[in-house]
Design a protein around this motif. Structure first.
Motif, short mmCIF file in Angstrom:
data_model
loop_
_atom_site.label_atom_id
_atom_site.label_comp_id
_atom_site.label_asym_id
_atom_site.label_seq_id
_atom_site.Cartn_x
_atom_site.Cartn_y
_atom_site.Cartn_z
N UNK A 24 38.42 76.71 37.40
CA UNK A 24 39.59 75.93 37.85
C UNK A 24 40.87 76.38 37.17
N UNK A 25 40.76 77.02 36.00
CA UNK A 25 41.97 77.52 35.33
C UNK A 25 42.15 79.02 35.54
N UNK A 26 41.41 79.58 36.48
CA UNK A 26 41.65 80.95 36.89
C UNK A 26 40.68 82.01 36.41
N UNK A 27 39.67 81.63 35.61
CA UNK A 27 38.69 82.63 35.19
C UNK A 27 37.86 83.05 36.40
N UNK A 28 37.49 84.33 36.45
CA UNK A 28 36.66 84.84 37.53
C UNK A 28 35.19 84.70 37.13
N UNK A 29 34.39 84.14 38.01
CA UNK A 29 32.95 84.03 37.77
C UNK A 29 32.31 85.37 38.13
N UNK A 30 31.98 86.17 37.12
CA UNK A 30 31.44 87.51 37.33
C UNK A 30 29.94 87.50 37.62
N UNK A 31 29.22 86.73 36.83
CA UNK A 31 27.76 86.73 36.90
C UNK A 31 27.27 85.30 36.70
#
Length: 123
Positions: A24-31
């Motif tokens: 929600x704060x912009x981190x990308x879910x990589x794995x």
């Protein structure tokens, strides 16, 4: 030889809640994998960062959830970072003006604390 920090483990009590917060704060879910029962590994990367965080279950961490107070990221604009965090519903604090930077602080749902620094030219 280069030494690169590429992954920091962040202890959390609820993996799904933490994943929702960070995305929600912009981190990308990589794995997000569960390779075996009792083991879940989630890797998330802040925008523009070469270093990711890992959350999960069964990762062998000895650090209790919510006890990290050592994570710092650097941004170009502390005011924009504060506005973005607050727009996402995060109770962020700042902007704190210090000689070595402008800082915004916030905590994840478990209480792990982050410092967001805008670098300032040294006098």
């Amino acid at each position: 030889m280069d030494w690169k920090i590429e992954l920091i483990f962040v202890p959390v009590s609820d993996v799904d809640r933490a994943k929702d917060f960070y995305t929600s704060i912009g981190f990308h879910a990589d794995i997000d994998v569960t390779p075996s029962p009792g083991l879940r590994f989630v890797q998330l990367t802040p925008p523009g960062s070469a270093c990711s965080i890992a959350i999960g279950t069964g990762l062998g961490s000895q650090v209790p959830p919510g006890t990290l107070d050592v994570i710092q990221v650097v941004v170009a604009d502390a005011d924009a970072a504060l506005a973005g965090l607050r727009a996402a519903g995060v109770a962020a604090e700042g902007v704190d003006e210090l000689d070595w930077g402008r800082f915004v602080t916030f905590a994840d749902p478990d209480g792990n604390r982050w410092a967001v620094q805008q670098l300032t030219p040294y006098a």
